[in-house]
Design a protein around this motif. Structure first.
Motif, PDB file in Angstrom:
ATOM      1  N   ASN A   1       0.843  -1.195   0.000  1.00  0.00           N
ATOM      2  CA  ASN A   1       0.000   0.000   0.000  1.00  0.00           C
ATOM      3  C   ASN A   1       0.885   1.254   0.000  1.00  0.00           C
ATOM      4  OD1 ASN A   1      -2.434  -1.588   0.359  1.00  0.00           O
ATOM      5  ND2 ASN A   1      -1.784  -1.862   2.511  1.00  0.00           N
ATOM      6  N   ILE A   2       0.566   2.186  -0.866  1.00  0.00           N
ATOM      7  CA  ILE A   2       1.345   3.425  -0.979  1.00  0.00           C
ATOM      8  C   ILE A   2       0.422   4.608  -0.671  1.00  0.00           C
ATOM      9  CG2 ILE A   2       2.690   4.932  -2.479  1.00  0.00           C
ATOM     10  CD1 ILE A   2       3.561   2.484  -4.025  1.00  0.00           C
ATOM     11  N   ASP A   3       0.806   5.433   0.321  1.00  0.00           N
ATOM     12  CA  ASP A   3       0.008   6.606   0.719  1.00  0.00           C
ATOM     13  C   ASP A   3       0.961   7.777   0.938  1.00  0.00           C
ATOM     14  OD1 ASP A   3      -1.854   8.387   1.624  1.00  0.00           O
ATOM     15  OD2 ASP A   3      -2.045   7.487   3.616  1.00  0.00           O
ATOM     16  N   VAL A   4       1.043   8.642  -0.045  1.00  0.00           N
ATOM     17  CA  VAL A   4       1.974   9.784   0.009  1.00  0.00           C
ATOM     18  C   VAL A   4       1.161  11.068  -0.101  1.00  0.00           C
ATOM     19  CG1 VAL A   4       3.923  10.941  -1.087  1.00  0.00           C
ATOM     20  CG2 VAL A   4       3.846   8.439  -0.991  1.00  0.00           C
ATOM     21  N   ASP A   5       1.410  11.995   0.830  1.00  0.00           N
ATOM     22  CA  ASP A   5       0.733  13.295   0.828  1.00  0.00           C
ATOM     23  C   ASP A   5       1.110  14.041  -0.455  1.00  0.00           C
ATOM     24  OD1 ASP A   5      -0.384  15.739   1.308  1.00  0.00           O
ATOM     25  OD2 ASP A   5       0.600  16.070   3.244  1.00  0.00           O
ATOM     26  N   PRO A   6       0.103  14.427  -1.256  1.00  0.00           N
ATOM     27  CA  PRO A   6       0.415  15.146  -2.513  1.00  0.00           C
ATOM     28  C   PRO A   6       1.222  16.424  -2.273  1.00  0.00           C
ATOM     29  CG  PRO A   6      -1.876  14.432  -2.489  1.00  0.00           C
ATOM     30  CD  PRO A   6      -1.338  14.170  -1.117  1.00  0.00           C
ATOM     31  N   ALA A   7       1.118  16.993  -1.068  1.00  0.00           N
ATOM     32  CA  ALA A   7       1.813  18.258  -0.786  1.00  0.00           C
ATOM     33  C   ALA A   7       3.321  18.112  -0.792  1.00  0.00           C
ATOM     34  CB  ALA A   7       1.362  18.809   0.562  1.00  0.00           C
ATOM     35  N   ILE A   8       3.822  16.866  -0.665  1.00  0.00           N
ATOM     36  CA  ILE A   8       5.273  16.685  -0.630  1.00  0.00           C
ATOM     37  C   ILE A   8       5.808  16.020  -1.889  1.00  0.00           C
ATOM     38  CG2 ILE A   8       5.207  16.493   1.880  1.00  0.00           C
ATOM     39  CD1 ILE A   8       5.757  13.483   1.525  1.00  0.00           C
ATOM     40  N   GLU A   9       4.933  15.738  -2.864  1.00  0.00           N
ATOM     41  CA  GLU A   9       5.389  15.002  -4.050  1.00  0.00           C
ATOM     42  C   GLU A   9       6.394  15.782  -4.875  1.00  0.00           C
ATOM     43  OE1 GLU A   9       1.964  13.774  -6.253  1.00  0.00           O
ATOM     44  OE2 GLU A   9       1.622  12.002  -5.004  1.00  0.00           O
ATOM     45  N   ASP A  10       6.318  17.127  -4.778  1.00  0.00           N
ATOM     46  CA  ASP A  10       7.267  17.947  -5.541  1.00  0.00           C
ATOM     47  C   ASP A  10       8.520  18.280  -4.738  1.00  0.00           C
ATOM     48  OD1 ASP A  10       5.728  18.095  -7.861  1.00  0.00           O
ATOM     49  OD2 ASP A  10       4.506  19.732  -7.034  1.00  0.00           O
ATOM     50  N   CYS A  11       8.580  17.763  -3.540  1.00  0.00           N
ATOM     51  CA  CYS A  11       9.800  17.981  -2.742  1.00  0.00           C
ATOM     52  C   CYS A  11      10.894  17.029  -3.221  1.00  0.00           C
ATOM     53  CB  CYS A  11       9.505  17.750  -1.260  1.00  0.00           C
ATOM     54  SG  CYS A  11       8.369  18.956  -0.558  1.00  0.00           S
ATOM     55  N   VAL A  12      12.144  17.417  -2.951  1.00  0.00           N
ATOM     56  CA  VAL A  12      13.275  16.644  -3.462  1.00  0.00           C
ATOM     57  C   VAL A  12      13.652  15.549  -2.472  1.00  0.00           C
ATOM     58  CG1 VAL A  12      14.183  18.569  -4.798  1.00  0.00           C
ATOM     59  CG2 VAL A  12      14.942  18.250  -2.434  1.00  0.00           C
TER      60      VAL A  12
ATOM     61  N   TYR B   1       4.787  11.927   4.384  1.00  0.00           N
ATOM     62  CA  TYR B   1       4.057  13.003   5.043  1.00  0.00           C
ATOM     63  C   TYR B   1       5.044  14.064   5.553  1.00  0.00           C
ATOM     64  CZ  TYR B   1       5.427  10.240   9.136  1.00  0.00           C
ATOM     65  OH  TYR B   1       6.138   9.533  10.061  1.00  0.00           O
ATOM     66  N   GLU B   2       4.449  15.212   5.921  1.00  0.00           N
ATOM     67  CA  GLU B   2       5.237  16.330   6.468  1.00  0.00           C
ATOM     68  C   GLU B   2       4.963  16.442   7.957  1.00  0.00           C
ATOM     69  OE1 GLU B   2       5.459  21.239   6.358  1.00  0.00           O
ATOM     70  OE2 GLU B   2       4.183  20.157   4.925  1.00  0.00           O
ATOM     71  N   LYS B   3       6.049  16.726   8.719  1.00  0.00           N
ATOM     72  CA  LYS B   3       5.910  16.885  10.163  1.00  0.00           C
ATOM     73  C   LYS B   3       6.996  17.855  10.662  1.00  0.00           C
ATOM     74  CE  LYS B   3       6.030  14.298  14.515  1.00  0.00           C
ATOM     75  NZ  LYS B   3       6.242  12.970  15.132  1.00  0.00           N
ATOM     76  N   ASP B   4       6.540  18.889  11.365  1.00  0.00           N
ATOM     77  CA  ASP B   4       7.463  19.884  11.944  1.00  0.00           C
ATOM     78  C   ASP B   4       8.401  20.488  10.914  1.00  0.00           C
ATOM     79  OD1 ASP B   4       6.327  19.401  14.427  1.00  0.00           O
ATOM     80  OD2 ASP B   4       7.793  17.834  14.919  1.00  0.00           O
ATOM     81  N   GLY B   5       7.883  20.682   9.677  1.00  0.00           N
ATOM     82  CA  GLY B   5       8.696  21.318   8.645  1.00  0.00           C
ATOM     83  C   GLY B   5       9.642  20.392   7.930  1.00  0.00           C
ATOM     84  N   ASP B   6       9.623  19.085   8.234  1.00  0.00           N
ATOM     85  CA  ASP B   6      10.476  18.106   7.565  1.00  0.00           C
ATOM     86  C   ASP B   6       9.609  17.085   6.826  1.00  0.00           C
ATOM     87  OD1 ASP B   6      12.853  19.237   8.404  1.00  0.00           O
ATOM     88  OD2 ASP B   6      12.887  18.080  10.275  1.00  0.00           O
ATOM     89  N   VAL B   7      10.250  16.362   5.925  1.00  0.00           N
ATOM     90  CA  VAL B   7       9.570  15.323   5.142  1.00  0.00           C
ATOM     91  C   VAL B   7       9.947  13.958   5.716  1.00  0.00           C
ATOM     92  CG1 VAL B   7       9.450  14.194   2.886  1.00  0.00           C
ATOM     93  CG2 VAL B   7       9.394  16.685   3.042  1.00  0.00           C
ATOM     94  N   TYR B   8       8.959  13.106   5.860  1.00  0.00           N
ATOM     95  CA  TYR B   8       9.176  11.760   6.380  1.00  0.00           C
ATOM     96  C   TYR B   8       8.667  10.740   5.355  1.00  0.00           C
ATOM     97  CZ  TYR B   8      10.122  13.754  10.965  1.00  0.00           C
ATOM     98  OH  TYR B   8      10.666  14.459  12.009  1.00  0.00           O
ATOM     99  N   LEU B   9       9.502   9.752   5.033  1.00  0.00           N
ATOM    100  CA  LEU B   9       9.123   8.611   4.181  1.00  0.00           C
ATOM    101  C   LEU B   9       9.251   7.357   5.040  1.00  0.00           C
ATOM    102  CD1 LEU B   9      11.004   9.557   0.881  1.00  0.00           C
ATOM    103  CD2 LEU B   9       8.586   9.919   1.419  1.00  0.00           C
ATOM    104  N   GLU B  10       8.172   6.594   5.087  1.00  0.00           N
ATOM    105  CA  GLU B  10       8.093   5.492   6.039  1.00  0.00           C
ATOM    106  C   GLU B  10       7.751   4.189   5.306  1.00  0.00           C
ATOM    107  OE1 GLU B  10       4.757   4.692   9.187  1.00  0.00           O
ATOM    108  OE2 GLU B  10       6.120   6.229   9.978  1.00  0.00           O
ATOM    109  N   VAL B  11       8.482   3.119   5.590  1.00  0.00           N
ATOM    110  CA  VAL B  11       8.210   1.781   5.036  1.00  0.00           C
ATOM    111  C   VAL B  11       7.975   0.855   6.224  1.00  0.00           C
ATOM    112  CG1 VAL B  11       9.062  -0.147   3.658  1.00  0.00           C
ATOM    113  CG2 VAL B  11       9.603   2.209   2.990  1.00  0.00           C
TER     114      VAL B  11
END
Length: 605
Positions: free
Chosen positions: A472-483, A515-525
């Protein structure tokens, strides 16, 4: 307790003294030196001036005494002249057997009556020969018992001056009697060729002497009085108070003083005494000025000097502050510019150059050093960037063979199983993977591309594992353009498959979140495998474990190293796991768009 408080205060003062600035040191030092110098000079000048003023005041009193002595001498000589005129001009030329001196005595009295009370001639046995203006002796008066008579009898060769007394020997129609000083002398009386001794008496008006001294005492400071050779007071401005016992005078001691000025302590106070002797009388004119009155006229001067001293000290302090500020301001500005360098800014143009020649030279030297430091740091940064790029490329080179090995292994397995369509689909997905993996040589891609890469990888692995797990893949669209750094999610999925869900029967689940948290980007598996033992979990991200386990074993350490190298140690990979529950691999990176990255903000971080 007070001792402890004092020690604490002393420590605070010491700490404050260590933090003192150059301006404070210069201001305080110059001010102390100036105040000490001014105080010394002022006291020296003031003391010299006061002493000189005292000397001047005493000298002025001497001049007053000299003038008074001359006036009194003139008066006494005039009285002596009256006596001489009467004796040598009248008495010596008369034969008292037949002649009278009344007419001549009256004439002489009338000529000098302003200064005279009476003139009289008395025989040796006390008989009144002649007197003016009154020639009648009071009954009961014995001339021979008078002090002026006995003094003359004892010393017949000199003039004799009596103490002030009331002359009441003659009858007065108005019953007025005056204070007089009697001038007496021995005279020779002629009686038909025979000489008999007599006494010529001239009673000087005491008020004339009193007026002389009163005029003087009305002027200047202190007072002047007159004594005879024995110290008895002839005149004193407070004579009645002295006779009444209300006050005292140091007249007996003054009689022993030589002519000139003297300092004495009398009745608890210091005073200056000037003495002048009237030669042929033995009288002494005494001037007394209390020491406080000598300096009294200068109290205003003292107050004025204190004002000048205070204003001068204020101007000195103000001037020292201004001058020290002028001197230290360039140093302070240079110090402020060095603070920015201390904080990390290497802008040489911000280094202050100004002030005196020495400070300008120091500023230019520091600016030159800053330029050299900046050049050295730029070279160092460039070297580090090149080193980091090389390390990243080396790590990337480790990932590509690792993944390629696993994928080709699956393709070989499919071909062997004659599953050609599946093999073709896998090779197609592999091509897509490599297209994203190459990314025109860029190590930085968007999260969107990284998720696409993960989807292709899962497609390949699901074919290989015959859909034994669910993804299952669930990524916040707000961070998709982040590097993100490319190829960091795929190794985590790979580990989840190989070590967690790959061996489960239709129960494996892999959840991928962004997702975004406290101004940082988090990728979780996250997986629901058996979990990782604590002793193994503690060393997963260290280099020592990179060769252990199934596959190449370099994925987790590789990911963490690349994130650390690129985004520094604040970011990276963390692993949490519970036995029989599963494992969660979390990547933390700064939130940054591709535009921000291209603008250089990523490099700053």
């Amino acid at each position: 307790m007070r001792t402890i408080d004092f020690q604490n205060q002393f420590k605070k003062v010491r700490r404050a003294s260590k933090r003192r600035s150059i301006q404070l040191i210069i201001s305080i030092s110059f001010t102390i030196v100036s105040i000490v110098s001014m105080t010394f000079v002022t006291l020296a000048l003031y003391t010299t001036y006061i002493n000189k003023a005292r000397e001047t005041a005493i000298e002025n009193n001497k001049q007053v005494i000299d003038q008074m002595s001359w006036t009194l001498n003139s008066y006494l000589r005039n009285m002596m002249g009256v006596s001489n005129s009467m004796y040598y001009g009248v008495i010596k030329n008369l034969d008292l057997t037949s002649d009278s001196m009344n007419r001549e005595m009256d004439i002489l009295y009338e000529a000098n009556k302003d200064d005279l009370i009476s003139i009289a001639c008395i025989s040796q046995d006390g008989a009144l020969i002649s007197a003016a203006p009154i020639a009648t002796r009071k009954s009961g008066v014995d001339f021979t018992e008078q002090e002026w008579f006995t003094s003359t009898e004892e010393k017949i060769e000199n003039f004799h001056f009596s103490k002030p007394h009331v002359q009441n020997m003659f009858e007065s129609s108005n019953y007025r009697y005056y204070w007089v000083v009697s001038l007496s002398r021995s005279v020779d009386l002629n009686y038909m060729g025979y000489t008999r001794r007599g006494i010529l008496l001239v009673d000087m008006n005491y008020s004339s002497i009193e007026q002389m001294f009163s005029r003087v005492n009305e002027k200047g400071s202190g007072y002047v009085y007159l004594i005879d050779s024995d110290g008895d007071i002839i005149y004193h401005p407070k004579q009645k108070a002295i006779y009444g016992g209300l006050m005292q005078e140091n007249n007996i001691t003054a009689a022993s003083y030589d002519d000139g000025s003297h300092m004495e302590n009398f009745d608890g106070s210091e005073r200056a005494v000037v003495v002048k002797t009237i030669g042929y009388t033995g009288w002494k004119i005494v001037s007394v000025v209390p020491a406080s009155e000598l300096s009294a006229p200068y109290n205003q001067l003292r107050a004025f000097m204190m004002i000048i001293f205070t204003v001068t000290i204020f101007l000195i302090v103000f001037g020292n502050i201004v001058i020290s500020k002028i001197v230290t301001d360039p140093i302070r500005q240079l110090e402020d510019s060095l603070k920015s360098i201390e904080e990390g800014s290497l802008d040489a143009e911000k280094v202050y150059i100004g002030g005196s020649h020495e400070i300008r030279h120091l500023g230019r030297t520091i600016r030159s050093l800053v330029v050299q430091m900046r050049d050295l740091m730029d070279e160092r940064v460039k070297e580090q960037k090149e080193k980091r790029k090389s390390e990243l490329n080396a790590l990337q080179a480790q990932i590509n063979p690792h993944f390629l090995y696993n994928t080709l292994d699956s393709v070989v397995w499919m071909i062997e199983a004659e599953k050609y369509p599946e093999a073709i689909s896998m090779i197609t997905s592999l091509a897509s993977l490599f297209r994203i993996s190459l990314s025109k040589g860029n190590n930085i891609i968007t999260i969107r591309d990284e998720i696409t890469h993960a989807k292709n990888y899962l497609a390949i692995q699901k074919v290989r594992y015959k859909n034994k797990f669910e993804a299952n893949i669930d990524v916040d669209p707000a961070i998709e353009d982040c590097v993100t750094i490319k190829l960091i999610i795929q190794p985590l999925i790979e580990n989840a498959i190989y070590h967690a869900v790959g061996d489960l029967d239709d129960e494996g689940v892999i959840d991928i979140k962004g997702y975004e948290k406290d101004g940082d980007v988090y990728l979780e598996v996250r997986d629901n495998g058996m979990g990782i033992p604590p002793d193994v979990l503690a060393g997963l991200l260290t280099e020592k474990t990179k060769s252990k386990g199934k596959g190449s074993g370099i994925g987790l350490w590789n990911i963490n190293q690349r994130i650390n190298l690129y985004f520094k140690n604040d970011y990276g990979l963390s692993i949490t796991s519970e036995l029989d529950e599963g494992t969660v691999a979390t990547i933390r990176m700064p939130k940054m768009t591709m535009e921000e990255y291209m603008g250089g903000e990523g490099n700053e971080k």
